[in-house]
Enzyme design. Sequence first.
Site, PDB file in Angstrom:
ATOM      1  N   ARG A 117      15.531  63.262  15.134  1.00  0.00           N
ATOM      2  CA  ARG A 117      14.864  64.558  15.167  1.00  0.00           C
ATOM      3  C   ARG A 117      13.391  64.385  15.537  1.00  0.00           C
ATOM      4  O   ARG A 117      12.758  63.385  15.171  1.00  0.00           O
ATOM      5  CB  ARG A 117      14.962  65.257  13.810  1.00  0.00           C
ATOM      6  CG  ARG A 117      14.440  66.700  13.867  1.00  0.00           C
ATOM      7  CD  ARG A 117      14.371  67.365  12.511  1.00  0.00           C
ATOM      8  NE  ARG A 117      13.749  68.683  12.640  1.00  0.00           N
ATOM      9  CZ  ARG A 117      13.183  69.342  11.655  1.00  0.00           C
ATOM     10  NH1 ARG A 117      13.133  68.810  10.438  1.00  0.00           N
ATOM     11  NH2 ARG A 117      12.646  70.526  11.862  1.00  0.00           N
ATOM     12  N   HIS A 118      12.851  65.359  16.235  1.00  0.00           N
ATOM     13  CA  HIS A 118      11.453  65.333  16.668  1.00  0.00           C
ATOM     14  C   HIS A 118      10.478  65.351  15.483  1.00  0.00           C
ATOM     15  O   HIS A 118      10.840  65.706  14.355  1.00  0.00           O
ATOM     16  CB  HIS A 118      11.171  66.535  17.568  1.00  0.00           C
ATOM     17  CG  HIS A 118      11.360  67.854  16.869  1.00  0.00           C
ATOM     18  ND1 HIS A 118      10.437  68.402  16.006  1.00  0.00           N
ATOM     19  CD2 HIS A 118      12.407  68.728  16.899  1.00  0.00           C
ATOM     20  CE1 HIS A 118      10.875  69.551  15.537  1.00  0.00           C
ATOM     21  NE2 HIS A 118      12.067  69.779  16.060  1.00  0.00           N
TER      22      HIS A 118
ATOM     23  N   ARG B 113       8.479  69.264  21.967  1.00  0.00           N
ATOM     24  CA  ARG B 113       8.435  68.516  20.705  1.00  0.00           C
ATOM     25  C   ARG B 113       9.407  67.347  20.698  1.00  0.00           C
ATOM     26  O   ARG B 113       9.123  66.294  20.127  1.00  0.00           O
ATOM     27  CB  ARG B 113       8.697  69.452  19.520  1.00  0.00           C
ATOM     28  CG  ARG B 113      10.006  70.231  19.549  1.00  0.00           C
ATOM     29  CD  ARG B 113       9.974  71.329  18.494  1.00  0.00           C
ATOM     30  NE  ARG B 113      11.209  72.073  18.330  1.00  0.00           N
ATOM     31  CZ  ARG B 113      11.549  73.140  19.043  1.00  0.00           C
ATOM     32  NH1 ARG B 113      10.755  73.560  20.022  1.00  0.00           N
ATOM     33  NH2 ARG B 113      12.689  73.779  18.799  1.00  0.00           N
TER      34      ARG B 113
ATOM     35  N   GLU C 185      17.457  72.797  21.023  1.00  0.00           N
ATOM     36  CA  GLU C 185      17.789  73.340  19.722  1.00  0.00           C
ATOM     37  C   GLU C 185      18.704  74.558  19.865  1.00  0.00           C
ATOM     38  O   GLU C 185      18.763  75.211  20.909  1.00  0.00           O
ATOM     39  CB  GLU C 185      16.495  73.720  18.973  1.00  0.00           C
ATOM     40  CG  GLU C 185      16.688  74.392  17.618  1.00  0.00           C
ATOM     41  CD  GLU C 185      17.415  73.536  16.592  1.00  0.00           C
ATOM     42  OE1 GLU C 185      18.612  73.222  16.823  1.00  0.00           O
ATOM     43  OE2 GLU C 185      16.797  73.196  15.561  1.00  0.00           O
TER      44      GLU C 185
ATOM     45  N   HIS D  94      16.955  68.152  17.847  1.00  0.00           N
ATOM     46  CA  HIS D  94      16.426  69.125  16.902  1.00  0.00           C
ATOM     47  C   HIS D  94      17.322  69.248  15.670  1.00  0.00           C
ATOM     48  O   HIS D  94      18.513  68.958  15.724  1.00  0.00           O
ATOM     49  CB  HIS D  94      16.293  70.475  17.596  1.00  0.00           C
ATOM     50  CG  HIS D  94      15.564  70.402  18.900  1.00  0.00           C
ATOM     51  ND1 HIS D  94      14.206  70.622  19.003  1.00  0.00           N
ATOM     52  CD2 HIS D  94      15.995  70.102  20.158  1.00  0.00           C
ATOM     53  CE1 HIS D  94      13.833  70.478  20.265  1.00  0.00           C
ATOM     54  NE2 HIS D  94      14.903  70.164  20.988  1.00  0.00           N
TER      55      HIS D  94
END
Length: 226
Positions: A11-12, A61, A85, A153
Amino acid sequence: MTRARRVIVWRHGRTAWNLAGRVQGQSDVPLDEVGAAQARDAAGYLAALEPSRILSSDLKRAASTAAALSAVTGIPVEFDRRFREMDFGAREGLTWAQAWEVFPDGMQAWVNGDETKIPGSETHEQAGRRFAAALEDHLEDLPLGGTLVVVAHGALLRTGLCAFLGFEVASWRLFGGLANCNWSILEESRYGDRSEWRLTEWNTGSLPEPVLSDDEQSDRPLDHPG
């Protein structure tokens, strides 16, 4: 024995909207300073797992997080829009409380399990299936012994892993989310011409430790007496 394939889903890092509790979805929000530092720190750990390919959502992101790992490993980042996402439609940019103020009926339906009442929103199942299909496509090009990193995401990774592993949709909510810049790991076990993927790490920020247990599986045949 050939080393099994591995998938790391990452995940970012943190964004200002994460901190404010605003729904991001497919809104293109960049990392904040903390998020950029999280990405650099985590990249040092993930580089030790010797990734052979880095795939990412094209949203800023995720792309910036992936770039931190690319800078350490020298592996170029490839982008796939299917790793964006989940699209939260008209809720994007709103906090949970604001969404209830603006869409009281839609949010009540959401809580009750009907995710179709928020204008423009994907459902968790749709997003999960999108991720799983993309991952299946990219695994066709991952050689034995390869490690694929997918940078994406929170909602997408949670639902996507559940979809990929074949869990019933009703059970997806039993899995917690991934913290910013944490990751989960899938490892493939091969039995002759057959293989299966197992979830070996979930929402972790540290390197995997060997599982010293009588219950641990390996690549040995299913009928192995040991």
